[in-house]
Design a protein around this motif. Structure first.
Motif, short mmCIF file in Angstrom:
data_model
loop_
_atom_site.label_atom_id
_atom_site.label_comp_id
_atom_site.label_asym_id
_atom_site.label_seq_id
_atom_site.Cartn_x
_atom_site.Cartn_y
_atom_site.Cartn_z
N PHE A 1 -13.30 29.47 -9.81
CA PHE A 1 -12.28 30.12 -10.63
C PHE A 1 -11.92 31.46 -10.00
O PHE A 1 -12.82 32.23 -9.62
CB PHE A 1 -12.81 30.39 -12.05
N TYR B 1 -6.43 30.55 -10.29
CA TYR B 1 -6.64 29.12 -10.05
C TYR B 1 -8.00 28.70 -10.58
O TYR B 1 -8.90 29.52 -10.79
CB TYR B 1 -6.49 28.76 -8.56
N ALA B 2 -8.12 27.40 -10.76
CA ALA B 2 -9.40 26.79 -11.14
C ALA B 2 -9.45 25.45 -10.43
O ALA B 2 -8.63 24.57 -10.70
CB ALA B 2 -9.48 26.61 -12.65
N THR C 1 -5.74 33.88 -15.24
CA THR C 1 -6.40 32.95 -14.32
C THR C 1 -5.45 32.62 -13.19
O THR C 1 -4.30 32.23 -13.42
CB THR C 1 -6.78 31.66 -15.06
N ASP D 1 -7.68 20.27 -8.51
CA ASP D 1 -7.54 21.25 -9.60
C ASP D 1 -8.37 20.84 -10.81
O ASP D 1 -8.46 19.66 -11.16
CB ASP D 1 -6.07 21.35 -10.03
N ILE E 1 -12.14 29.45 -19.90
CA ILE E 1 -11.09 30.35 -19.40
C ILE E 1 -10.68 31.35 -20.49
O ILE E 1 -10.49 32.55 -20.21
CB ILE E 1 -9.87 29.52 -18.91
N ILE F 1 -13.14 23.45 -20.29
CA ILE F 1 -12.57 24.38 -19.30
C ILE F 1 -11.69 25.41 -20.02
O ILE F 1 -11.76 26.62 -19.72
CB ILE F 1 -11.75 23.61 -18.25
N ALA F 2 -10.87 24.94 -20.94
CA ALA F 2 -9.97 25.86 -21.66
C ALA F 2 -10.77 26.92 -22.43
O ALA F 2 -10.41 28.10 -22.44
CB ALA F 2 -9.08 25.07 -22.62
N GLN G 1 -7.12 22.51 -16.80
CA GLN G 1 -7.25 23.72 -17.61
C GLN G 1 -6.95 23.50 -19.09
O GLN G 1 -7.12 24.43 -19.89
CB GLN G 1 -6.35 24.84 -17.06
#
Lengths: 165, 164
Positions: free
Chosen positions: A84, A153-154, A151, A112, A124, A120-121, A115
């Motif tokens: 991340f 990138y992830a 953010t 990727d 973040i 993950i959400a 997200q």
């Protein structure tokens, strides 16, 4: 069982080599009180060593016995990393890598991370807006205490184990 | 300048390999609040990984500004030269042992590897370990890893180890 907190003293000799040792302390004091202790003990130690005291760090280990679902998946591998990159309010980059990322969170045909996946959400959101604690909210930041706000990138990446994540 | 506080999370996977990650957070909160944050973040991380969290901790850098510490290492000081101290605790069988790097040879008794306990600086350090250090609102008494109070010095001598 409860574990003592540790004060780690780091020394540097005249060759530039460094080494550390710990002094353990009880848990029932405040950060300000531990700071007083750490500084006073640095004075005592400075008088009996030839090297420089480079730093003093207080480390507190959390009791994680109550964590839920803290299990190992059979195919998990710490070399498979969720990378991340976040941006702070001053647009500084903050990198956070989660070892053994769940492959189910990777978008098909891509590296990727998804997200909008629930886990993950949530992660973040916590990184961008903080986590509410009793009496306030603690928001992750960079080393200069500039708060993470976005953010960049992830994505999935791979790193050899044994190195800093 | 304040430095952010570091939270650290350690992991182990199905193959026994280990790793860790760090997340920084601002200063200005209490230990209880940071511990709340750590446990909540652990739970968020767990939902995204296959590894198990083996440890979670928080580290504060203590400012040494304003202290009259040495500013230059003594010539020939070496981190491999250490002062080994062993303290008994209030519980039989539990000792606190550590090795202080770059220990000053001037504190060693002649023709011996024994640390001079009557040296004024060594005596002050031993007294602080045995009796604690007075801080605002109390006294912090050093312990071993399991929170047994340090009671008295058992052994103090010069030793040599690898440079770490």
């Amino acid at each position: 069982m409860a574990r003592a907190f540790a004060l780690t003293y780091t020394y540097e000799d005249d060759s530039g080599n460094t080494a550390t040792h710990d002094i353990h302390v009880p848990t029932a004091f405040s950060i300000a009180q531990f700071t007083e202790f750490g500084r006073a003990m640095a004075d005592f130690l400075d008088n009996i060593v030839g090297g420089l005291i480079k730093s003093v760090d207080l480390t507190i280990t959390a009791d994680i016995s109550g964590l839920l679902l803290n299990f190992v998946d059979p195919l998990s591998d710490v070399e498979e990393v969720g990378s991340f990159q976040f941006a702070t309010a001053d647009n500084r980059a903050v990198l956070v890598n989660l070892p053994a990322i769940d492959e189910n969170t990777v978008l098909a045909g891509s590296d990727d991370l998804n997200q909008i996946d629930g886990g993950i959400a949530a992660f973040i959101t916590a990184m961008e807006t903080g986590i509410a604690v009793t009496g306030g909210t603690i928001s992750p930041c960079d080393v200069n205490e500039d708060s993470i706000v976005d953010t960049v990138y992830a994505r999935e990446s791979f790193r050899s184990s044994g190195k800093r994540r | 300048m304040p430095f952010a506080v570091t939270t650290r999370y350690d992991f182990i996977d199905a193959k026994g390999k280990t790793s860790f990650t760090k997340i920084r957070v601002p200063t200005g909160f209490s230990i209880a609040q940071y511990l709340e944050f750590i446990l909540a973040m652990c739970q968020l991380i767990i939902s995204n990984i296959g590894a198990r969290i083996t440890s979670a901790s928080i580290t504060f850098s203590i400012s040494l500004a304003g202290l009259s510490l040495k500013t230059v290492a003594d010539v020939l000081s070496d981190v491999a030269q250490k002062g080994y101290f062993a303290f008994s605790t209030t519980t039989n069988g539990f000792f606190k042992r550590f090795r202080i790097p770059t220990f000053d040879e001037a504190n060693i008794e002649a023709d011996s590897d024994v640390v001079s306990e009557i040296d004024v600086n060594v005596a002050a350090f031993i007294a602080a370990m045995e009796n604690g250090v007075v801080v605002t609102g109390g006294t912090i008494q050093p312990t071993d890893e399991r929170l047994h109070d340090i009671q008295s010095l058992s052994e103090a001598r010069e030793v040599f180890r690898r440079k770490r």
